[in-house]
Design a protein around this motif. Structure first.
Motif, PDB file in Angstrom:
ATOM      1  N   PRO A 128      32.805  36.697  39.078  1.00  8.92           N
ATOM      2  CA  PRO A 128      33.840  35.706  38.802  1.00  8.92           C
ATOM      3  C   PRO A 128      35.070  36.247  38.079  1.00  8.92           C
ATOM      4  CG  PRO A 128      31.762  35.100  37.731  1.00  8.92           C
ATOM      5  CD  PRO A 128      31.540  36.359  38.464  1.00  8.92           C
ATOM      6  N   TYR A 129      34.960  37.393  37.470  1.00  6.73           N
ATOM      7  CA  TYR A 129      36.089  37.987  36.757  1.00  6.73           C
ATOM      8  C   TYR A 129      36.801  39.047  37.598  1.00  6.73           C
ATOM      9  CZ  TYR A 129      32.174  41.099  35.913  1.00  6.73           C
ATOM     10  OH  TYR A 129      31.071  41.888  36.088  1.00  6.73           O
ATOM     11  N   ALA A 130      36.506  39.097  38.896  1.00  3.29           N
ATOM     12  CA  ALA A 130      37.114  40.088  39.778  1.00  3.29           C
ATOM     13  C   ALA A 130      38.632  39.942  39.778  1.00  3.29           C
ATOM     14  CB  ALA A 130      36.572  39.956  41.194  1.00  3.29           C
ATOM     15  N   ARG A 131      39.321  41.072  39.667  1.00  2.70           N
ATOM     16  CA  ARG A 131      40.784  41.084  39.672  1.00  2.70           C
ATOM     17  C   ARG A 131      41.340  41.401  41.056  1.00  2.70           C
ATOM     18  NH1 ARG A 131      43.445  43.096  34.368  1.00  2.70           N
ATOM     19  NH2 ARG A 131      41.899  42.578  32.798  1.00  2.70           N
ATOM     20  N   MET A 132      40.497  42.003  41.912  1.00  2.10           N
ATOM     21  CA  MET A 132      40.975  42.479  43.212  1.00  2.10           C
ATOM     22  C   MET A 132      39.959  42.195  44.302  1.00  2.10           C
ATOM     23  SD  MET A 132      42.398  46.209  42.115  1.00  2.10           S
ATOM     24  CE  MET A 132      42.034  46.454  40.396  1.00  2.10           C
ATOM     25  N   THR A 133      40.429  42.287  45.533  1.00  4.66           N
ATOM     26  CA  THR A 133      39.526  42.216  46.676  1.00  4.66           C
ATOM     27  C   THR A 133      38.643  43.461  46.663  1.00  4.66           C
ATOM     28  OG1 THR A 133      41.070  43.376  48.120  1.00  4.66           O
ATOM     29  CG2 THR A 133      41.206  40.956  48.099  1.00  4.66           C
ATOM     30  N   VAL A 134      37.571  43.427  47.427  1.00  2.00           N
ATOM     31  CA  VAL A 134      36.649  44.572  47.483  1.00  2.00           C
ATOM     32  C   VAL A 134      37.388  45.828  47.943  1.00  2.00           C
ATOM     33  CG1 VAL A 134      34.612  45.509  48.648  1.00  2.00           C
ATOM     34  CG2 VAL A 134      34.606  43.147  47.853  1.00  2.00           C
ATOM     35  N   GLU A 135      38.234  45.679  48.950  1.00  2.00           N
ATOM     36  CA  GLU A 135      38.946  46.829  49.501  1.00  2.00           C
ATOM     37  C   GLU A 135      39.908  47.432  48.467  1.00  2.00           C
ATOM     38  OE1 GLU A 135      38.956  43.758  50.925  1.00  2.00           O
ATOM     39  OE2 GLU A 135      37.490  44.092  52.518  1.00  2.00           O
ATOM     40  N   GLY A 166      42.042  34.182  41.375  1.00  2.00           N
ATOM     41  CA  GLY A 166      41.638  34.308  42.772  1.00  2.00           C
ATOM     42  C   GLY A 166      42.646  35.032  43.642  1.00  2.00           C
ATOM     43  N   ILE A 167      43.685  35.605  43.010  1.00  2.00           N
ATOM     44  CA  ILE A 167      44.696  36.354  43.745  1.00  2.00           C
ATOM     45  C   ILE A 167      44.587  37.823  43.340  1.00  2.00           C
ATOM     46  CG2 ILE A 167      47.168  36.661  44.146  1.00  2.00           C
ATOM     47  CD1 ILE A 167      47.461  33.654  43.438  1.00  2.00           C
ATOM     48  N   CYS A 168      44.470  38.700  44.312  1.00  2.00           N
ATOM     49  CA  CYS A 168      44.312  40.130  44.073  1.00  2.00           C
ATOM     50  C   CYS A 168      45.521  40.677  43.314  1.00  2.00           C
ATOM     51  CB  CYS A 168      44.134  40.870  45.398  1.00  2.00           C
ATOM     52  SG  CYS A 168      43.948  42.666  45.230  1.00  2.00           S
ATOM     53  N   GLU A 169      45.259  41.375  42.222  1.00  2.00           N
ATOM     54  CA  GLU A 169      46.340  41.933  41.407  1.00  2.00           C
ATOM     55  C   GLU A 169      47.033  43.114  42.085  1.00  2.00           C
ATOM     56  OE1 GLU A 169      44.773  42.845  37.525  1.00  2.00           O
ATOM     57  OE2 GLU A 169      44.447  40.724  37.045  1.00  2.00           O
ATOM     58  N   LYS A 170      46.387  43.706  43.073  1.00  2.00           N
ATOM     59  CA  LYS A 170      46.983  44.858  43.756  1.00  2.00           C
ATOM     60  C   LYS A 170      47.729  44.451  45.026  1.00  2.00           C
ATOM     61  CE  LYS A 170      46.042  49.462  45.491  1.00  2.00           C
ATOM     62  NZ  LYS A 170      45.052  50.463  45.846  1.00  2.00           N
ATOM     63  N   THR A 171      47.121  43.565  45.819  1.00  2.00           N
ATOM     64  CA  THR A 171      47.697  43.240  47.128  1.00  2.00           C
ATOM     65  C   THR A 171      48.343  41.863  47.196  1.00  2.00           C
ATOM     66  OG1 THR A 171      45.632  42.276  47.954  1.00  2.00           O
ATOM     67  CG2 THR A 171      45.941  44.666  48.258  1.00  2.00           C
ATOM     68  N   GLY A 172      48.011  40.978  46.264  1.00  2.00           N
ATOM     69  CA  GLY A 172      48.531  39.613  46.302  1.00  2.00           C
ATOM     70  C   GLY A 172      47.792  38.703  47.266  1.00  2.00           C
ATOM     71  N   GLN A 173      46.750  39.232  47.921  1.00  2.00           N
ATOM     72  CA  GLN A 173      45.948  38.428  48.850  1.00  2.00           C
ATOM     73  C   GLN A 173      44.945  37.576  48.068  1.00  2.00           C
ATOM     74  OE1 GLN A 173      44.058  41.452  51.210  1.00  2.00           O
ATOM     75  NE2 GLN A 173      45.797  41.615  52.632  1.00  2.00           N
ATOM     76  N   ASP A 174      44.453  36.537  48.728  1.00  2.00           N
ATOM     77  CA  ASP A 174      43.402  35.720  48.116  1.00  2.00           C
ATOM     78  C   ASP A 174      42.105  36.532  48.067  1.00  2.00           C
ATOM     79  OD1 ASP A 174      45.020  33.502  47.781  1.00  2.00           O
ATOM     80  OD2 ASP A 174      44.449  32.610  49.710  1.00  2.00           O
ATOM     81  N   ILE A 175      41.414  36.433  46.930  1.00  2.00           N
ATOM     82  CA  ILE A 175      40.093  37.056  46.804  1.00  2.00           C
ATOM     83  C   ILE A 175      39.095  36.059  47.381  1.00  2.00           C
ATOM     84  CG2 ILE A 175      38.360  37.945  45.204  1.00  2.00           C
ATOM     85  CD1 ILE A 175      40.680  38.532  43.230  1.00  2.00           C
TER      86      ILE A 175
END
Length: 163
Positions: free
Chosen positions: A105-112, A87-96
């Motif tokens: 459910p397998y998302a690695r990053m936020t939409v942006e 649940g943590i974006c691999e690029k930005t470190g923000q919560d997804i």
């Protein structure tokens, strides 16, 4: 906002279900020789029949490759749950956001962040790679899979016209 325990559990079970479906026994495909058995003995020996078989085989192989890649993503997400980094974006470190994880459910990053990465890939990739990725999107997109307007169909039409 971090995921609640209930949300995390729900997504964990959703990923387990996806993993089970993707790693389940797949329909065994026949060899081309078996599929064209009656065609090779001279009955109904039409080029269109062979073309249909080849196209079906290519579609099956593409779908299997997509399923294999999706299973890798699901396994990666399950490992992140175990590691405590889900649940943590691999690029930005923000919560997804939970809504994104509920949808993917397998998302690695936020939409942006995902959009930024895809934009970078499209501009950096050679044209044949961009074309291939568009074809895979066409074949895996339920809205374009049966439409003659997809890029995949356009390429096939061009190739057929040149022969």
């Amino acid at each position: 906002m971090a995921l609640t325990k209930e949300q995390n559990q729900h997504l964990y079970h959703k990923l387990l279900h996806m993993q089970k479906e993707l790693s389940g026994e797949k329909k065994k495909t026949q060899s081309m020789t078996e599929e064209v058995g009656e065609l090779s003995n001279g009955v109904d020996n039409h080029m269109a029949d062979h073309g249909t078989l080849v196209t079906d085989r290519m579609t099956d192989q593409t779908v299997k490759e997509i399923d294999r890649e999706l299973l890798e993503e699901v396994n990666h997400a399950l490992q992140k749950i175990k590691d405590g980094t889900y649940g943590i974006c691999e690029k930005t470190g923000q919560d997804i956001p939970y809504e994104r994880l509920e949808a993917v459910p397998y998302a690695r990053m936020t939409v942006e962040a995902q959009a930024d990465v895809e934009d970078d890939l499209e501009t950096d990739a050679p044209s044949f790679e961009r074309e291939f990725h568009q074809q895979v999107k066409d074949l895996s997109n339920k809205e374009t899979i049966d439409q003659k307007s997809s890029q995949t169909y356009e390429i096939l039409d061009r190739e057929q016209d040149s022969n």
